[in-house]
Design a protein around this motif. Sequence first.
Motif, PDB file in Angstrom:
ATOM      1  N   TYR A 133      -2.077   1.453  -4.460  1.00  0.00           N
ATOM      2  CA  TYR A 133      -1.242   0.264  -4.272  1.00  0.00           C
ATOM      3  C   TYR A 133       0.020   0.282  -5.134  1.00  0.00           C
ATOM      4  CZ  TYR A 133      -5.400  -1.774  -2.074  1.00  0.00           C
ATOM      5  OH  TYR A 133      -6.476  -2.010  -1.267  1.00  0.00           O
ATOM      6  N   PRO A 172      -0.865   5.329   5.144  1.00  0.00           N
ATOM      7  CA  PRO A 172      -1.891   4.284   5.262  1.00  0.00           C
ATOM      8  C   PRO A 172      -1.845   3.521   6.575  1.00  0.00           C
ATOM      9  CG  PRO A 172      -0.129   3.562   3.814  1.00  0.00           C
ATOM     10  CD  PRO A 172       0.144   4.995   4.116  1.00  0.00           C
ATOM     11  N   LEU A 205      -2.732   6.791   1.019  1.00  0.00           N
ATOM     12  CA  LEU A 205      -4.162   7.110   0.934  1.00  0.00           C
ATOM     13  C   LEU A 205      -4.247   8.470   0.251  1.00  0.00           C
ATOM     14  CD1 LEU A 205      -5.317   6.144   4.556  1.00  0.00           C
ATOM     15  CD2 LEU A 205      -5.428   4.742   2.484  1.00  0.00           C
ATOM     16  N   LYS A 229      -8.310  -5.105  10.445  1.00  0.00           N
ATOM     17  CA  LYS A 229      -7.466  -3.931  10.666  1.00  0.00           C
ATOM     18  C   LYS A 229      -7.666  -3.362  12.077  1.00  0.00           C
ATOM     19  CE  LYS A 229      -6.320  -1.059   7.512  1.00  0.00           C
ATOM     20  NZ  LYS A 229      -4.945  -1.529   7.252  1.00  0.00           N
ATOM     21  N   VAL A 283     -12.367  -7.199   6.379  1.00  0.00           N
ATOM     22  CA  VAL A 283     -11.154  -6.386   6.269  1.00  0.00           C
ATOM     23  C   VAL A 283     -11.100  -5.351   7.390  1.00  0.00           C
ATOM     24  CG1 VAL A 283      -9.939  -4.701   4.827  1.00  0.00           C
ATOM     25  CG2 VAL A 283     -10.935  -6.746   3.789  1.00  0.00           C
ATOM     26  N   PHE A 296     -10.862   1.632   3.705  1.00  0.00           N
ATOM     27  CA  PHE A 296     -10.532   0.236   3.510  1.00  0.00           C
ATOM     28  C   PHE A 296     -11.751  -0.635   3.233  1.00  0.00           C
ATOM     29  CE2 PHE A 296      -7.232   2.015   6.355  1.00  0.00           C
ATOM     30  CZ  PHE A 296      -6.173   1.947   5.455  1.00  0.00           C
ATOM     31  N   PRO A 323      -5.677  -4.453   1.826  1.00  0.00           N
ATOM     32  CA  PRO A 323      -4.817  -3.499   2.533  1.00  0.00           C
ATOM     33  C   PRO A 323      -4.635  -3.836   4.005  1.00  0.00           C
ATOM     34  CG  PRO A 323      -6.999  -2.586   2.354  1.00  0.00           C
ATOM     35  CD  PRO A 323      -7.031  -3.908   1.617  1.00  0.00           C
ATOM     36  N   ASN A 383     -14.775   4.955   5.555  1.00  0.00           N
ATOM     37  CA  ASN A 383     -13.595   4.161   5.886  1.00  0.00           C
ATOM     38  C   ASN A 383     -12.948   3.709   4.567  1.00  0.00           C
ATOM     39  OD1 ASN A 383     -11.841   1.934   6.487  1.00  0.00           O
ATOM     40  ND2 ASN A 383     -12.845   1.741   8.470  1.00  0.00           N
ATOM     41  N   GLU A 400     -12.121  -1.615  -0.353  1.00  0.00           N
ATOM     42  CA  GLU A 400     -11.083  -2.570  -0.724  1.00  0.00           C
ATOM     43  C   GLU A 400     -11.522  -4.003  -0.462  1.00  0.00           C
ATOM     44  OE1 GLU A 400      -8.581  -0.982  -2.388  1.00  0.00           O
ATOM     45  OE2 GLU A 400     -10.018   0.617  -1.924  1.00  0.00           O
ATOM     46  N   VAL A 423       0.855  -1.181   0.000  1.00  0.00           N
ATOM     47  CA  VAL A 423       0.000   0.000   0.000  1.00  0.00           C
ATOM     48  C   VAL A 423       0.888   1.226   0.000  1.00  0.00           C
ATOM     49  CG1 VAL A 423      -1.809   1.274   1.194  1.00  0.00           C
ATOM     50  CG2 VAL A 423      -1.822  -1.228   1.228  1.00  0.00           C
ATOM     51  N   VAL A 458      -7.346   4.152  -1.606  1.00  0.00           N
ATOM     52  CA  VAL A 458      -6.148   3.372  -1.306  1.00  0.00           C
ATOM     53  C   VAL A 458      -5.377   3.166  -2.606  1.00  0.00           C
ATOM     54  CG1 VAL A 458      -5.238   1.248  -0.332  1.00  0.00           C
ATOM     55  CG2 VAL A 458      -7.360   2.207   0.573  1.00  0.00           C
TER      56      VAL A 458
END
Length: 418
Positions: A41, A20, A9, A124, A120, A212, A69, A210, A215, A6, A39
């Motif tokens: 990559y 990130p 952001l 996290k 996810v 993520f 991520p 959010n 993702e 990653v 995000v």
Amino acid sequence: MALDHVETLECTVCGATYDPDQIIYTCPEHDGVAGILEVVYDYDVIHDRFDAPLDGDIRSQWKYQAFLPVDTEATPVALNEGGTDLLDTPRLGAELGVDINVKNDGRNPTGCFKDRATSVAVTKARHAGQDVVTCASTGNAAASLAGYAARAGLDCRIFVPESAPEGKLVQPRVYGADVLAVAGSYDEAYDLSMDVTDSYGWYNRNAAINPFQIEGKRTVGHELAEQTQDSIPDWVVFSMGDGCTIAGCWKGLREFAELGYVDDTPKMLGVQPEGASAIHDAFHGHDEVDDVADTLADAVAVGRPRNTLKACRALAESGGTALTVTDDDILAAETLLGRAEGIYAEPAGAAPIAGIRRAREQGIISRDESVVAVVTGIGLKDTAGAERAVGDVIRIEPTLDDVTNQYGTAKKERRGRS
């Protein structure tokens, strides 16, 4: 920390970038939630790590862990989410006049598509040492977050509008979450959840902000790309609420094409109820948008979508479009999907079927094109909505005569031995 795949952001409005590894939801350079983060990559790293064969054997979305991520040292919080079948649906296709397959994400662990994102988010949150997770929801995200929080051993506190279907609010309570019914709309419950996040520091799963969450949702794009690699469909169809689901799917589809795993991408069709049409209106350049949602499809009853920009970008980049359908159209689609293919979808999950019918009528989708519709939630989430679309139970006495009065004289079949 091993989050080297990653890069950053990035704010979708001003292009500002952020680390990130930190917990950040939106770009602070903008008022409200306009500064949604993307995000970004390092696809060279991802490509080197992703060695799973594209053989159609998808046990869960974590087949694509190299794309997600999360820290490589983090243990996924999982309940076998993703890996849903792509079903051949010929009887439905005959009704709609198009070649159609259905990806039934109502078969996810808590009964809805949102489990992809929640897995996810909770992974996290736990890896970051958070103790409490929260979100605003009309019901599905509440159940999803509560289930995964229970799996992770985290406390969960949910904010829902008081109009949320009671049936949807039982599930998160079974998982042990605190469910707080806000005397107001979904958007008011959402705003309160953000205030609480700022004040208490709870980890917020709200998919609209959010970065993520999308993702996790994009794994449905990875799965569809893999499942259709020999025959890429012309269209993929989703219902739209906050806009992050269709945006996530498009990102996954686009990634696999750009990495050379598949040869092409489909067009995206976004479907919204007439009573909650903000993304559709923005995509088609309408100046006036009603920010009060009024639809029976509660899972997409969003008056002020936070991911309009990403959703519209997905529609435009894919060469697709958006349209609206009525609540009656959605109910008719729910029963059509059930009687034609044995798939029980909640109203928001059936909306893509209504959208395909409308798109065929308007000439957006032609008879010789192929379509994949993604059902995002099981019908057991909202039986009250389905009751509006079906007839009453047939009540009879416990006698054969009453059965005969209903169906006529029985025909006996002789069975012989060959």
